[in-house]
Design a protein around this motif. Structure first.
Motif, short mmCIF file in Angstrom:
data_model
loop_
_atom_site.label_atom_id
_atom_site.label_comp_id
_atom_site.label_asym_id
_atom_site.label_seq_id
_atom_site.Cartn_x
_atom_site.Cartn_y
_atom_site.Cartn_z
N UNK A 1 0.81 -1.32 -0.19
CA UNK A 1 0.25 -0.49 0.13
C UNK A 1 0.86 1.47 -0.05
N UNK A 2 -0.03 1.88 -0.55
CA UNK A 2 1.31 3.89 -0.39
C UNK A 2 1.46 4.16 0.64
N UNK A 3 2.04 5.07 1.28
CA UNK A 3 2.08 5.54 3.01
C UNK A 3 0.68 6.31 2.81
N UNK A 4 0.14 6.62 1.88
CA UNK A 4 -1.60 8.12 2.49
C UNK A 4 -2.43 6.26 3.21
N UNK A 5 -1.63 4.82 2.88
CA UNK A 5 -2.59 4.26 2.49
C UNK A 5 -2.49 3.72 4.33
N UNK A 6 -1.08 3.35 4.64
CA UNK A 6 -0.67 3.01 5.53
C UNK A 6 -1.12 3.56 6.60
N UNK A 7 -0.53 5.25 6.38
CA UNK A 7 -0.99 5.62 7.52
C UNK A 7 -2.29 5.86 7.70
N UNK A 8 -3.65 5.83 7.16
CA UNK A 8 -4.95 5.73 7.02
C UNK A 8 -4.79 4.16 8.27
N UNK A 9 -4.45 2.93 7.89
CA UNK A 9 -5.19 1.77 8.50
C UNK A 9 -4.19 1.85 10.03
N UNK A 10 -3.06 2.64 10.10
CA UNK A 10 -2.45 2.77 11.56
C UNK A 10 -3.54 4.17 12.24
N UNK A 11 -3.52 4.91 11.70
CA UNK A 11 -4.61 5.79 12.30
C UNK A 11 -6.05 5.50 12.87
N UNK A 12 -6.22 4.14 11.97
CA UNK A 12 -7.78 3.36 12.73
C UNK A 12 -7.24 2.87 12.95
N UNK A 13 -6.85 2.05 13.62
CA UNK A 13 -6.26 0.64 14.39
C UNK A 13 -6.09 1.44 16.09
N UNK A 14 -5.60 2.90 15.74
CA UNK A 14 -5.38 3.61 17.12
C UNK A 14 -6.91 3.94 17.71
N UNK B 1 -6.60 16.02 18.22
CA UNK B 1 -5.62 15.77 19.19
C UNK B 1 -3.91 15.59 19.22
N UNK B 2 -2.71 15.50 19.72
CA UNK B 2 -1.93 15.46 19.13
C UNK B 2 -1.79 12.73 19.48
N UNK B 3 -0.79 12.58 18.44
CA UNK B 3 -1.08 11.91 18.49
C UNK B 3 0.12 10.99 19.86
N UNK B 4 -0.52 9.90 20.00
CA UNK B 4 0.31 9.12 20.85
C UNK B 4 1.49 8.88 21.27
N UNK B 5 2.21 8.50 19.98
CA UNK B 5 3.59 9.00 19.98
C UNK B 5 4.09 9.57 18.40
N UNK B 6 5.74 9.77 19.21
CA UNK B 6 5.59 10.99 17.80
C UNK B 6 5.96 10.44 16.34
N UNK B 7 5.86 11.46 15.65
CA UNK B 7 5.68 11.21 14.25
C UNK B 7 6.81 10.63 13.40
N UNK B 8 7.66 10.99 13.51
CA UNK B 8 8.65 10.25 13.65
C UNK B 8 9.04 8.39 13.39
N UNK B 9 8.24 8.31 15.21
CA UNK B 9 7.87 6.81 15.13
C UNK B 9 6.90 6.28 14.59
N UNK B 10 5.88 6.89 14.55
CA UNK B 10 5.17 6.09 13.42
C UNK B 10 5.57 5.94 11.81
N UNK B 11 6.20 7.18 11.08
CA UNK B 11 7.09 6.80 10.24
C UNK B 11 7.71 5.58 9.73
N UNK B 12 8.04 5.34 11.28
CA UNK B 12 9.28 4.44 11.84
C UNK B 12 8.45 2.80 10.80
N UNK B 13 7.15 2.72 11.76
CA UNK B 13 5.95 2.25 12.46
C UNK B 13 5.57 1.34 11.53
N UNK B 14 5.60 2.08 10.19
CA UNK B 14 4.48 2.00 9.16
C UNK B 14 5.26 2.09 7.79
#
Length: 235
Positions: free
Chosen positions: A154-167, A177-190
């Motif tokens: 999947x594309x980066x946007x699709x990966x991020x959408x799936x991750x946000x929904x899982x949160x 509001x603010x995401x529960x983990x730093x954006x740099x860590x989210x990028x690494x996670x997805x």
């Protein structure tokens, strides 16, 4: 130092959320629980470092633990974020006997810690229990491999959408509001570059997601869910 207490009946019920314990009967779960303790961490702390003897494994009851590696320059590379209902470090206990990565528990997290020597003693007295837990580990590994293959498709946007929904679905984040983990860590996670995360967020307008500074807002959860459903990003 964490606050430490014995496992309660409520804790035992929660442990069943972890795939490692899902196939155990009540007596087997109680035997494993007897080797553990609950620990609450009010401040972030390093649980163990790569190369340390694997003297325990953990299950997350609340909060998150970051598993990360260090490169030659000392920079962190996030391996994964472990959340509620997940266990970690058991493979090191069963296998090489040393932790392959570093683990940092986040402030406010509650973990069950199982003593390695006591746990292995229980397994030596009940080989069927050990086989069931190893079977659960294998099933979890197969699932993770499937998730990695699905993620890369999947594309980066699709990966991020799936991750946000899982949160949202895991009650880790309320959808605003603010995401529960730093954006740099989210990028690494997805599996994307940090500089790609902002672009991915901007491309989620059609999924009802907007970014305002450090805050992210899911305007319509059903719209996000529908967006994820178009590429199989929901269960």
């Amino acid at each position: 130092m964490p606050d430490i207490r014995p496992l309660s009946p409520t804790d035992l019920t929660a442990l069943r959320e972890a795939p490692l314990f899902a196939r155990l009967d009540e007596s087997e779960l109680a035997a494993v629980a007897a080797t553990g303790s609950m620990r609450r961490y009010d401040h972030a702390a390093l649980l163990f470092s790569a190369g340390d003897p694997a003297d325990a494994f953990y299950a997350v009851a609340d909060g998150h633990v970051h598993l990360f590696a260090l490169n030659e320059d000392g920079d962190q590379s996030l391996v994964t974020i472990v959340g509620p209902g997940e266990s970690f470090a058991e493979a090191a206990l069963f296998g090489a006997g040393r932790f392959p990565v570093n683990a940092e528990v986040q402030a406010g997290a509650v973990l069950a810690r199982f003593d390695g020597s006591a746990f292995l003693k229980v397994l030596r007295g009940n080989q069927a229990l050990g086989f069931r837990m190893l079977d659960s580990l294998l099933a979890r590994q197969v699932f993770l491999m499937h998730e990695i293959r699905r993620l890369k498709a999947h594309s980066p946007a699709e990966r991020l959408a799936s991750y946000l929904l899982s949160l949202i679905e895991s009650n880790t984040w309320p959808g605003h509001g603010k995401l529960p983990v730093r954006k740099q860590l989210i990028a690494s996670r997805i599996g994307i570059e940090p500089e790609s995360l902002s672009r991915a967020l901007r491309r989620l307008d059609e999924a009802g997601v907007v970014c305002e500074g450090d805050d992210v807002l899911v305007k319509d959860e059903s719209l996000l869910r529908g967006f994820c459903a178009t590429f199989g990003g929901t269960a």
